[in-house]
Scaffold this motif. Structure first.
Motif, PDB file in Angstrom:
ATOM      1  N   GLN A  45       1.067  11.786  -1.483  1.00 41.43           N
ATOM      2  CA  GLN A  45       0.625  12.660  -0.392  1.00 41.43           C
ATOM      3  C   GLN A  45       0.397  11.898   0.900  1.00 41.43           C
ATOM      4  O   GLN A  45       0.603  12.431   1.978  1.00 41.43           O
ATOM      5  N   SER A  46      -0.068  10.657   0.771  1.00 42.47           N
ATOM      6  CA  SER A  46      -0.347   9.891   1.984  1.00 42.47           C
ATOM      7  C   SER A  46       0.862   9.042   2.389  1.00 42.47           C
ATOM      8  O   SER A  46       0.948   8.589   3.523  1.00 42.47           O
ATOM      9  N   ALA A  47       1.772   8.810   1.444  1.00 40.93           N
ATOM     10  CA  ALA A  47       2.879   7.885   1.649  1.00 40.93           C
ATOM     11  C   ALA A  47       2.376   6.486   1.978  1.00 40.93           C
ATOM     12  O   ALA A  47       2.958   5.761   2.767  1.00 40.93           O
ATOM     13  N   GLN A  48       1.248   6.129   1.368  1.00 36.95           N
ATOM     14  CA  GLN A  48       0.686   4.803   1.559  1.00 36.95           C
ATOM     15  C   GLN A  48       0.227   4.282   0.215  1.00 36.95           C
ATOM     16  O   GLN A  48      -0.247   5.044  -0.623  1.00 36.95           O
ATOM     17  N   SER A  49       0.291   2.967   0.051  1.00 35.78           N
ATOM     18  CA  SER A  49      -0.149   2.423  -1.238  1.00 35.78           C
ATOM     19  C   SER A  49      -1.664   2.542  -1.373  1.00 35.78           C
ATOM     20  O   SER A  49      -2.180   2.630  -2.476  1.00 35.78           O
ATOM     21  N   ASN A  50      -2.377   2.551  -0.264  1.00 35.93           N
ATOM     22  CA  ASN A  50      -3.807   2.845  -0.314  1.00 35.93           C
ATOM     23  C   ASN A  50      -4.068   4.177   0.382  1.00 35.93           C
ATOM     24  O   ASN A  50      -4.181   4.243   1.602  1.00 35.93           O
ATOM     25  N   PRO A  51      -4.181   5.265  -0.404  1.00 33.69           N
ATOM     26  CA  PRO A  51      -4.271   6.611   0.189  1.00 33.69           C
ATOM     27  C   PRO A  51      -5.488   6.794   1.079  1.00 33.69           C
ATOM     28  O   PRO A  51      -5.508   7.679   1.915  1.00 33.69           O
ATOM     29  N   LYS A  52      -6.521   5.970   0.881  1.00 33.60           N
ATOM     30  CA  LYS A  52      -7.733   6.164   1.673  1.00 33.60           C
ATOM     31  C   LYS A  52      -7.665   5.445   3.014  1.00 33.60           C
ATOM     32  O   LYS A  52      -8.518   5.646   3.877  1.00 33.60           O
ATOM     33  N   ALA A  53      -6.667   4.590   3.169  1.00 35.31           N
ATOM     34  CA  ALA A  53      -6.578   3.797   4.396  1.00 35.31           C
ATOM     35  C   ALA A  53      -6.221   4.675   5.595  1.00 35.31           C
ATOM     36  O   ALA A  53      -5.656   5.759   5.445  1.00 35.31           O
TER      37      ALA A  53
END
Lengths: 466, 402
Positions: free
Chosen positions: B129-137
């Motif tokens: 959903q974030s397209a990031q390895s750390n979704p909270k970043a």
């Protein structure tokens, strides 16, 4: 400059120190309302006046020992509750079990325990979608309630032996040589350590340790023949771990009190109020108190941080707080709203009891304010003000309600009284004026004006915060 | 002076209202401008298959002996599979989807995943959903939220994105400025006629104060309610939808699209793919519902001559482990297929089939990074520069007819 900054940095040891009223932080109506809304589901005007007079110590004591509610249920509450629950289970209608829980929230003398029961339903989120067994859902709910304030180890052990939980996370399919990782993963990720404090190997090895745990005849059972008794390495420790030892190991990890402290702060404190140091400091205390939830809860509810200005009205009211809070504060006890209808409003507001959205539970906070939920909150406010949920469908007598509290029912005075009752004072400048303006031009009779005032107050943005 | 209630009750189509622009909140101004703008853009509809869809039994390598070996009880036989070619076929429940491939309206990208797969539902869903390895970043924004942020000058009706269904607002749609609306069903979006008007003042400040946030959300909610009431009489579709939750939600989305609501992105979820136990029947039912709902949706939009404006993207947080478990189910795995549907896609199979003889810890190696699919959707469909949204350079694939 640097010195001032250092001086201003919050010291977590003092922030958990017991609250004593000061000139800057007096024991006033605002703080009494705050105590009741955060620790339970709001108080009546009489209860607020009583606590205002008797001071923080006595008021918090009452919250903690379950004697804060003066509107006790006419009959034996526990017996009535059991009757309703049994009938709900027999009927096999989930809505009736939800109604049972709302009955408890509305009439309990111990709202703090009901609130913690809701917290554990979120922490150990189990859904009847998969289970389709109301008897087991009720049993789990009673378990959450009876151990709501126990040392966490006791609660966790009981939950891991709870048939609803074991079936929910596929424990019976977790066999020696063919592990099913579902329970092991959620045990580490959600129930104890939290993400980042274990790795994939730990999950696989923990699943092996839990092999043999199953449910037979709706009871926990250990099948030795299915258990993998071999050597496992979990969190860098090698041994022939079994399920009980795994639980002990997880309870001993620093990450577990840390997560518990976070969970309690999330429940009782506002958005962004607890800093990392505060959570760590609370986790230290939990660690030295056998992870005792009762200790943690009491520490928070008595603390300076809890009564700090920055914590007051800084939290989005959850669906139960909004619905039960309005019903209790407005004293809709006789006749009470039909709790089966309230349960459906809970769903519309985004919290379908016994049906959490996934194993992670409800996010809460700002997520409660989705568009459809906000429209539903406004519609609920309108319905409640017009008596639409009561069993006799009669319009509530709001003039009598105000007279009973010795208040005037002139629109301005009524709005000001509601502000005191619900927020402990006008929540933002010009708020009373805005409410009165929005209502009076459209309505005619005094009763309709009072109804519309209540609807407007409960639907206002200010009423969405606790 | 027009009251807020009167204003909300006034048709957004009315141009005279625009003269009041300075006294109304900016997102409503945008709504009014949107109503005047007949040049509609393209729409993306995202379907999330929640729980981790078993890709291997969705797009089936039926001829691979390793497939049969690993899927002792769950394998789908040559006779039953809906063949796409001599090696690969669709699950037998997916007759509607197979027809869409034949019609040239369904593209299947195989082996889609990301490096260092995470098998937690939440972490993996967060990554997708974030397209990031750390979704909270970086504020926890989603890939589509960031994409919609880039188009803040675009005009909209009441939200940039709408999620329809009883779910928490998806992270994918969370943006810094863009507005998302989550709606359980269209019926829940109408205000009780006895509800007093709201005197909430629009707040032009940009601070993150909690009360101001609630105020903004409240105004947005009331505007949404007013708009939906207008939709009640929107034309009724002739297409027959199957009777299931996903089909109902897609039918609702089709209605919103038909009613010119103009968000560029719609989102909905089909849950129930976490098939750890007795997978066969559950999976059959889910895929059957999915495939039937998707084809009804596309046919409905085709009948209304709206389908060339719509692209559907279908994903799940991960595939499942190659070997079945001992409960006739499958545990959390890695890569899986992604679907793109609509008349604008290059139909059929894309990407390399993951090699069942070359596994990592019993899991598939991905062959396509999911951000390449996103990059394709962003650049070739939504005309949004993918680099900023994806925070990296991912090559678009050849999935769309130009």
């Amino acid at each position: 400059m640097e010195l001032t900054l250092q001086a201003k940095k919050p010291d977590s040891s003092t922030r958990w120190r017991e609250y004593r009223p000061t000139k800057k932080t007096p024991w006033n109506l605002r703080r009494v309302v705050h105590l009741h809304r955060r620790s339970g589901f709001a108080a009546t005007w009489t209860e607020l006046q009583r606590d205002l007079q008797e001071g923080p110590q006595a008021s918090i004591d009452r919250v903690l020992n379950g004697t804060t509610c003066e509107n006790s249920f006419p009959e034996d509450f526990e017996r009535m509750s059991a009757t309703i629950a049994e009938a709900a289970v027999r009927s096999n209608q989930p809505d009736r079990l939800k109604a049972w829980w709302l009955f408890r929230m509305l009439f309990t003398t111990d709202p703090l325990t009901e609130k913690l029961t809701l917290l554990w339903h979120n922490h150990f989120a189990t859904s009847n979608h998969k289970l389709e067994d109301l008897s087991l859902m009720r049993q789990q709910n009673d378990l959450f309630r009876s151990l709501a304030r126990a040392p966490f180890g006791k609660l966790l052990t009981a939950v891991l032996h709870d048939p609803a939980m074991l079936l929910w996370l596929d424990a019976p399919s977790n066999h020696k040589g063919h592990p099913n990782e579902n329970l092991a993963r959620e045990l580490m990720e959600l129930f104890t350590l939290g993400i980042g404090h274990y790795n994939e190997t730990d999950v696989k090895e923990a699943a092996r340790a839990l092999t043999g745990w199953t449910v037979i005849d709706d009871r926990f059972s250990f099948r030795a023949s299915q258990h993998d008794a071999g050597q496992k390495t979990i969190l860098n420790q090698r041994g022939a771990w079994n399920g009980e030892e795994l639980v002990e190991l997880l309870l001993d990890q620093r990450a577990t009190p840390q997560r518990l402290a976070w969970r309690l702060c999330q429940q009782f404190l506002g958005e962004g109020v607890a800093q990392q140091e505060d959570i760590s400091s609370l986790a230290d205390g939990l660690q030295t108190h056998d992870l005792d939830i009762d200790w943690g809860t009491e520490t928070i509810l008595r603390s300076e941080l809890f009564f700090a200005d920055q914590n007051i009205r800084q939290r989005v009211a959850g669906p139960a707080e909004f619905i039960i809070g309005a019903t209790r504060a407005l004293e809709l006890f006789d006749p009470p709203p039909q709790t089966i209808i309230l349960a459906d409003w809970m769903r519309q507001l985004g919290q379908d009891l016994f049906y959490p959205p996934n194993v992670g539970g409800w996010n809460g906070g700002r997520d409660w304010l989705r568009t459809s939920a906000l429209i539903s909150r406004a519609n609920f406010a309108t319905g409640l003000s017009r008596g639409q949920f009561s069993s006799n469908h009669q319009l509530p007598d709001w003039s009598r309600f105000t007279a009973k509290q010795g208040q005037s029912s002139i629109p301005e005075d009524f709005a000001a009284f509601l502000a005191d009752l619900l927020f402990g004072g006008e929540p933002s400048p010009g708020w009373i004026e805005g409410i009165v303006k929005g209502v009076s031009t459209k309505s005619h009779s005094r009763e309709v004006v009072l109804q519309q005032t209540i609807a407007a107050v409960l639907a206002s943005p200010e009423a969405q915060l606790n | 002076m027009l009251t807020r209630r009167q204003f909300l009750n006034t048709s957004f189509q009315s141009t005279s209202i625009l003269s009041l622009a300075s006294s109304i909140p900016c997102f409503l101004t945008r709504s009014l401008q949107a109503a005047e703008n007949k040049n509609h853009g393209r729409i993306l509809v995202v379907i999330e298959l929640s729980g981790g869809n078993d890709g291997l039994n969705t797009v089936v390598p039926f001829n691979d002996e390793n497939y049969q070996k690993h899927r002792n009880t769950l394998h789908i036989t040559k006779e039953k599979v809906l063949k796409l070619n001599s090696e690969i076929g669709l699950h037998p429940a997916m007759t509607g989807a197979a027809q869409l491939v034949e019609d040239g309206r369904l593209a299947i990208v195989q082996g889609v995943g990301y490096p260092n797969p995470n098998r937690s539902h939440f972490e993996s869903m967060g990554i997708w959903q974030s397209a990031q390895s750390n979704p909270k970043a970086h504020g926890g924004y989603g890939w589509l939220g960031r994409a919609l942020d880039q188009n803040s000058k675009q005009v909209h009706t009441f939200a940039d994105a709408i999620c329809l269904g009883n779910v928490d607002p998806p992270q994918a749609l969370r943006g810094r400025q863009s507005i998302q609306s989550t709606i359980r069903s269209l019926a829940e979006l109408q205000l009780d006629s006895h509800t007093p008007s709201s005197e909430t003042k629009p707040d032009e400040s940009t601070t993150d104060d909690l009360l101001q946030y609630v105020r903004r959300r409240s105004i947005d909610a009331r505007a949404t309610a007013a708009r939906i009431t207008k939709l009640k009489n929107a034309s009724i579709t002739k297409t027959r939808y199957p009777q299931n939750g996903l089909a109902n939600r897609l039918k609702g989305i089709a209605r919103l699209i038909r009613a010119d609501l103009e968000p560029r992105v719609y989102y909905t979820v089909q849950a129930g793919y976490d098939t750890h136990i007795n997978q066969e029947f559950d999976h059959y039912r889910r895929l059957s519902e999915f495939s039937g709902a998707l084809s009804a949706f596309l046919n409905d939009l085709r009948d209304s001559q709206l389908d060339d404006r719509v692209l559907v993207l279908v994903f799940s947080e991960f595939g499942r482990r190659v070997a079945e478990n001992d409960s006739q189910g499958t545990d959390h795995g890695t890569a899986g297929p992604v679907f793109l549907a609509g008349p604008s896609v290059k139909a059929g199979l894309h990407g390399a089939t993951p090699d069942l003889a070359d596994l990592v810890d019993g899991d598939l190696k991905m062959t396509i990074d999911f951000r390449r699919v996103y990059a394709t959707v962003l650049s070739k469909w939504l005309d949004i520069n993918p680099q900023t949204c994806l925070q990296g350079n991912f090559a678009a694939m050849d999935l769309m007819n130009s």
